[in-house]
Scaffold this active site. Sequence first.
Site, mmCIF file in Angstrom:
data_model
loop_
_atom_site.group_PDB
_atom_site.id
_atom_site.type_symbol
_atom_site.label_atom_id
_atom_site.label_comp_id
_atom_site.label_asym_id
_atom_site.label_seq_id
_atom_site.Cartn_x
_atom_site.Cartn_y
_atom_site.Cartn_z
ATOM 1 N N ASP A 95 0.373 -4.042 -24.277
ATOM 2 C CA ASP A 95 1.309 -4.701 -23.436
ATOM 3 C C ASP A 95 2.536 -5.215 -24.428
ATOM 4 O OD1 ASP A 95 0.363 -3.724 -21.197
ATOM 5 O OD2 ASP A 95 -0.159 -5.795 -20.193
ATOM 6 N N TYR B 20 4.452 -2.731 -26.389
ATOM 7 C CA TYR B 20 5.473 -2.256 -25.271
ATOM 8 C C TYR B 20 6.665 -3.099 -25.113
ATOM 9 C CZ TYR B 20 7.334 -0.226 -21.065
ATOM 10 O OH TYR B 20 8.272 0.358 -20.021
ATOM 11 N N ASP B 21 6.354 -4.394 -24.806
ATOM 12 C CA ASP B 21 7.207 -5.410 -24.677
ATOM 13 C C ASP B 21 8.369 -5.432 -25.733
ATOM 14 O OD1 ASP B 21 6.186 -5.769 -22.289
ATOM 15 O OD2 ASP B 21 5.016 -7.713 -22.692
ATOM 16 N N SER C 159 6.690 18.168 9.541
ATOM 17 C CA SER C 159 5.407 17.367 9.800
ATOM 18 C C SER C 159 4.086 18.487 9.700
ATOM 19 C CB SER C 159 5.248 16.695 10.896
ATOM 20 O OG SER C 159 6.221 17.072 12.014
ATOM 21 N N LEU C 160 2.928 17.829 9.776
ATOM 22 C CA LEU C 160 1.877 18.954 9.669
ATOM 23 C C LEU C 160 0.897 18.760 11.108
ATOM 24 C CD1 LEU C 160 0.477 17.634 6.354
ATOM 25 C CD2 LEU C 160 1.376 20.121 6.652
ATOM 26 N N GLU D 194 -5.693 18.681 -1.160
ATOM 27 C CA GLU D 194 -5.225 17.275 -1.793
ATOM 28 C C GLU D 194 -5.374 15.969 -0.682
ATOM 29 O OE1 GLU D 194 -0.948 17.997 -1.534
ATOM 30 O OE2 GLU D 194 -0.764 19.500 -2.884
ATOM 31 N N LYS E 129 -4.631 13.402 1.845
ATOM 32 C CA LYS E 129 -3.353 12.973 2.581
ATOM 33 C C LYS E 129 -3.093 11.625 2.394
ATOM 34 C CE LYS E 129 -1.180 13.742 7.127
ATOM 35 N NZ LYS E 129 -0.625 12.567 7.324
ATOM 36 N N ASP F 113 -1.665 8.023 2.812
ATOM 37 C CA ASP F 113 -1.209 7.260 3.691
ATOM 38 C C ASP F 113 -0.011 6.334 3.455
ATOM 39 O OD1 ASP F 113 -0.995 6.297 6.332
ATOM 40 O OD2 ASP F 113 -2.862 5.120 6.401
ATOM 41 N N ARG G 13 12.352 9.912 4.792
ATOM 42 C CA ARG G 13 12.398 11.338 5.512
ATOM 43 C C ARG G 13 13.289 11.206 6.761
ATOM 44 N NH1 ARG G 13 9.429 12.956 9.967
ATOM 45 N NH2 ARG G 13 8.709 15.088 10.100
ATOM 46 N N GLU H 216 4.989 11.120 -1.497
ATOM 47 C CA GLU H 216 4.575 10.248 -0.558
ATOM 48 C C GLU H 216 4.450 8.786 -1.516
ATOM 49 O OE1 GLU H 216 3.897 11.132 2.425
ATOM 50 O OE2 GLU H 216 2.612 9.606 3.493
ATOM 51 N N TYR I 34 4.071 15.871 -3.879
ATOM 52 C CA TYR I 34 3.200 16.916 -3.297
ATOM 53 C C TYR I 34 3.833 17.986 -2.889
ATOM 54 C CZ TYR I 34 4.968 15.065 1.302
ATOM 55 O OH TYR I 34 5.636 14.527 2.318
ATOM 56 N N LYS J 245 -3.149 23.611 1.916
ATOM 57 C CA LYS J 245 -2.015 24.509 1.734
ATOM 58 C C LYS J 245 -2.400 25.920 1.485
ATOM 59 C CE LYS J 245 0.678 20.322 0.857
ATOM 60 N NZ LYS J 245 1.240 19.544 -0.404
ATOM 61 N N LYS K 121 -7.793 15.331 9.518
ATOM 62 C CA LYS K 121 -7.614 14.130 9.660
ATOM 63 C C LYS K 121 -9.046 13.486 9.917
ATOM 64 C CE LYS K 121 -3.938 12.095 10.590
ATOM 65 N NZ LYS K 121 -2.970 12.342 11.521
ATOM 66 N N CYS L 33 1.973 -6.407 43.133
ATOM 67 C CA CYS L 33 2.536 -6.512 41.799
ATOM 68 C C CYS L 33 2.472 -7.625 40.954
ATOM 69 C CB CYS L 33 4.129 -5.858 41.787
ATOM 70 S SG CYS L 33 4.890 -5.995 40.143
ATOM 71 N N CYS M 8 6.168 -9.102 40.134
ATOM 72 C CA CYS M 8 7.281 -9.486 41.247
ATOM 73 C C CYS M 8 6.568 -9.836 42.632
ATOM 74 C CB CYS M 8 8.216 -8.371 41.330
ATOM 75 S SG CYS M 8 7.863 -6.866 42.275
ATOM 76 N N CYS N 172 4.282 -0.442 41.965
ATOM 77 C CA CYS N 172 4.800 -1.402 42.534
ATOM 78 C C CYS N 172 6.144 -0.990 43.489
ATOM 79 C CB CYS N 172 5.648 -2.271 41.301
ATOM 80 S SG CYS N 172 6.892 -3.275 41.924
ATOM 81 N N CYS O 209 12.231 -4.590 40.741
ATOM 82 C CA CYS O 209 10.926 -5.192 39.915
ATOM 83 C C CYS O 209 11.426 -5.585 38.517
ATOM 84 C CB CYS O 209 9.939 -4.718 39.931
ATOM 85 S SG CYS O 209 8.706 -5.208 38.969
HETATM 86 S S1 IVH Z 1 2.701 18.367 2.593
HETATM 87 C C1 IVH Z 1 5.334 21.160 4.939
HETATM 88 N N1 IVH Z 1 0.917 16.660 1.362
HETATM 89 O O1 IVH Z 1 1.763 13.680 5.614
HETATM 90 C C2 IVH Z 1 4.449 20.166 4.366
HETATM 91 N N2 IVH Z 1 2.071 15.990 3.190
HETATM 92 O O2 IVH Z 1 1.750 14.647 8.354
HETATM 93 C C3 IVH Z 1 4.728 19.021 4.219
HETATM 94 N N3 IVH Z 1 1.527 13.463 3.328
HETATM 95 O O3 IVH Z 1 5.454 14.043 6.305
HETATM 96 C C4 IVH Z 1 3.703 17.867 3.910
HETATM 97 N N4 IVH Z 1 0.221 13.223 1.884
HETATM 98 O O4 IVH Z 1 4.489 12.428 4.590
HETATM 99 C C5 IVH Z 1 1.875 16.989 2.341
HETATM 100 N N5 IVH Z 1 -0.255 15.826 -0.071
HETATM 101 C C6 IVH Z 1 0.211 15.725 0.982
HETATM 102 C C7 IVH Z 1 0.610 14.816 1.736
HETATM 103 C C8 IVH Z 1 1.455 14.637 3.011
HETATM 104 C C9 IVH Z 1 0.884 12.829 2.689
HETATM 105 C C10 IVH Z 1 2.297 13.062 4.509
HETATM 106 C C11 IVH Z 1 3.642 13.602 4.634
HETATM 107 C C12 IVH Z 1 4.054 14.386 5.605
HETATM 108 C C13 IVH Z 1 2.775 13.906 6.489
HETATM 109 C C14 IVH Z 1 2.572 15.008 7.618
#
Ligand code: IVH
Length: 695
Positions: free
Chosen positions: A43, A46-47, A92-93, A123, A125, A127, A146, A185, A237, A302, A326, A423, A426, A441, A446
């Site tokens: 550090d 670097y500093d 989304s997925l 990969e 996922k 959170d 997003r 993410e 990702y 994927k 999931k 109710c 009310c 109700c 109400c």
């Molecule tokens: S791929 C078309 N890869 O999950 C595919 N998503 O439920 C686009 N997320 O909106 C998503 N880790 O915010 C992908 N390794 C990963 C991810 C990931 C987290 C989130 C992402 C997406 C959501 C979908």
Amino acid sequence: MSPEPTAEMRELEDARTRVEELRAEIRYHDHRYHVLQQPEIGDTQYDLMFRELVDLEERFPDLVSPDSPTQRVSGEATVEFTGVQHREPMLSLGNVFNAEELAAWHTRAVRRGERDDLGFVCEPKIDGLAISLIYEDGRFVQGATRGDGFRGEDITVNLRTLRSIPLVLNAPAGTLPRAFEVRGEVYMSKAEFARLNEERRVAGEQLYMNPRNTAAGSLRQLDPRVTASRRLDLFIYQLGWVEGNRPVDSHSGAMAWLAGLGLPTNPLTESFATIDEVARFCETWVERRDALDYGIDGVVIKVDDFATQRVLGIVGREPRWAIAWKFPAEQAVTRLRHIEVSVGRTGVLTPFAALEPVFVGGANVSLATLHNADHIRSLDIRGGDDVIVQRAGDVIPQVVAPVLSRREGREAELVPFEMPATCPVCGADVSHGDDEAAYYCSNRRCPAQLSRGVEHYASRGALDIEGFGEKLAFQMVDLEFIQSLSDIYALPDRREELLAIPRIGAKKLEALFANIEGSKQQPLSRLLVGLTIRHVGTETARALARHFGNMTALQDAALEELQAVNDIGPIVAESVFAFFRDEENAALIERLRDHGVRIDEDTTARGGPLEGLSIVVTGSLERWSRNEVEELITTLGGKVSGAVSKKTSFVVAGEGGGSKRDKAETLGVEILDEAGFLDRLREHGWSAEIAESRT
Ligand code: IVH
């Protein structure tokens, strides 16, 4: 003859050289430390470098450049973020929860992709929150949330503060596409979350609930200095759009390329050739997830090859080429203090559980749904029971079952559930249809029904009045500012009275009034959603608006006419018919009309690219549901027709369109496939994304 450089000029040139050296060094070490997590220097060293750079930039302000590592926190606090349209929607997925569901997804992908040798990348996922980053000429120029997938918010200044986002990519000049987008993410590590909460504990401030929400809050700070103090992190990702040719032809290739440019990709990514290996990999994470320093809620799988991804395409908002595995929802046991009943906007009574607070699935849970009286009865859940509570992601927590073994000796304390006869809000009688599980109700005035109704009217899928949430709706009904939905539009005339209410400020009120005014321009379908007509949700409202075009026509429609509308069944038709025959509802609609709510204008867009065209849609499309594409056509000024005739301008034919396609061929009517239809929109300057975001 060029003049001799002065001492000052020489000094400036030397400083420039040194500044560039220092920036390159610092960039290199930032990458080692924040992305690779393999620092090479301590550090202090670097500093020292950083300090030297700051000093030089102070002495020679001309040398300051926006990509300098010293400029990560730049810009003042803003009042709000500006919206940005994503060039390609952020999808989304879909979800699977076990090997069987995964196998079914795989079978579908194989069938559609017409190859059984799909290769996969898996990969964790993460959170956190999805973001998009745009690089131009190797420099980070824009970062966005997003949002709803089509439009997000410009949070560039905040994202610049993340040390793992390179402001300049590691690539020789001229070797990169001019511009491209990556997606990833943003998350807060568990360690950082703990550090932050410890800081808050010492300061006597309220603690944050979980890393995800804290990361979300930190990213949307109006003051970038606050974001900078939170030490967020991210994983890239996905490679998004690329201007010109994609330099890679697979997801794994893209990830390797991006990692080489200095972007943070997840080192726990693995490739597999068979779906069985994928399933085994996913299963290992149930155990391994806790060992990570960041939260994950599953594994993303994927299809690797981009060409195959294109063949598989998208359905609705989800790609067919990717799926999320999931983890099972987290469960915990806690005491059910008692069963309470809430009243919804349609008057339905819904029992819910008041619980001893318990931490589950990343949040403190003290309320959970019990669904309905039948559910409680069939599981024999009683007030006072110890119950299993489950919570996954953003889903409402639920009571799964009572722990029967814990009843022993406590039987007398337990209170079996009975739906109240009146109710709880009310006091009106509760009615119960024989053929339905629901209890209602019976008082349409109400206050609970009304305040829920107002909240719904103002919600995103309906009239979308930002700033009008649950709390305000309750307050406005409680203080009798609102006795009917139309009173929302009378609020701007009562500014002074409203200002007298504690915690309602002038600024907020102005914004609210503007949003109330703006909501008058929402299309008819949104209004129909907002009115709380039993059985009428978004899709039905769209079908009705499309068919009738304006409120008067709908109000006047005979039952038979309603029944004849595509996608509308007899029960729904009946309910819509009854709604408009009701005098109070008629009066409400009249008042909305008087307030200037756009009710009677035909919803067809004038001057849209499809104006004057009569279009038939047949078969199933990849990108849109039938309802969506019909609404899209209407929004763009076209008319949707159910039957092909000589007057038909063209037919959009998806997969499996049979007799209508044949008829069009016989009549010589033009037939467009989905891609051809998209091209037609593009010719008019309408990309599908822009069009969708307007509907
Ligand atoms: S791929 C078309 N890869 O999950 C595919 N998503 O439920 C686009 N997320 O909106 C998503 N880790 O915010 C992908 N390794 C990963 C991810 C990931 C987290 C989130 C992402 C997406 C959501 C979908």
